[in-house]
Design a protein around this motif. Structure first.
Motif: not given
Length: 201
Positions: A101-102, A113-121, A151-157, A176-186
């Motif tokens: 959402x951010x 786009x680059x700034x939006x990714x950083x803000x989202x993260x 978070x950064x990978x999800x923002x790029x997506x 959102x599913x990507x971020x959640x999955x990466x975080x739990x897998x990590x």
């Protein structure tokens, strides 16, 4: 967007309140930590994109959801099994929702786009950062665990899917599913970012 934002608020409020309960804070302390965890990232986002006053202060629903969920977590915590695992799962969900959402709100505000990714993260990690600082923990984002990277990978997506012109629901859900999955897998596989080599002296 509003629903996703409020779900993110509720999830991070529960995460923050659970961390407060685990640290044996009183009712006010638990609610305050939940409030900061839930709304800190969104306030940071609005200040960066120039949306003042921040939505968390302008729309009563944000503060209300944060306070109600944090209070419920305080009273219902005996029913929450394995509190630490619950906090980690809720935190991963909050990270995913807030990052998505951010990033979308930054794009809607005309941020490139680059700034939006950083803000989202930053939005994604802001609430957890505040929660950890208030409960005396080294912030997760500064530790070895994969957190800000997810978070950064999800923002790029989000930016990529938005640029492709895909359906809004897919732009929200898939990253959102990507971020959640990466975080739990990590967490499960103990993935970590590299550390500096120790000084040989």
């Amino acid at each position: 967007m509003l629903v996703a934002d409020l779900v993110g608020v509720a999830v991070f409020a529960a995460s923050g309140a659970s961390a407060g309960v685990a640290k044996r804070l009183d009712l006010f302390g638990v609610i305050f930590v939940g409030f900061v965890a839930a709304l800190g990232g969104g306030i940071l986002r609005d200040l960066v994109i120039g949306a003042v006053p921040p939505l968390a202060f302008e729309d009563w629903r944000y503060a209300t959801v944060a306070a109600v969920v944090a209070t419920a977590t305080f009273w219902l915590h005996p029913q929450l099994a394995r509190l630490r695992r619950t906090v980690l799962v809720l935190d991963a969900a909050g990270l995913a929702l807030f990052t998505v959402t951010g990033t979308l709100k930054a794009l809607d505000a005309g941020v490139p786009p680059v700034g939006a990714c950083l803000i989202g993260m930053l939005v994604g990690i802001g609430g957890g950062l505040g929660r950890d600082l208030l409960t005396g923990e080294i912030p997760v984002v500064l530790r070895r665990e994969i957190y800000a990277v997810a978070a950064l990978m999800g923002a790029v997506a989000v930016v990529a899917l938005e640029r492709l012109g895909l359906h809004h629901d897919l732009v929200l859900l898939a990253p959102a599913v990507l971020i959640f999955g990466i975080r739990l897998l990590a967490l499960r596989r103990r993935w970590s970012a590299p550390l500096a080599a120790p000084d040989a002296r």
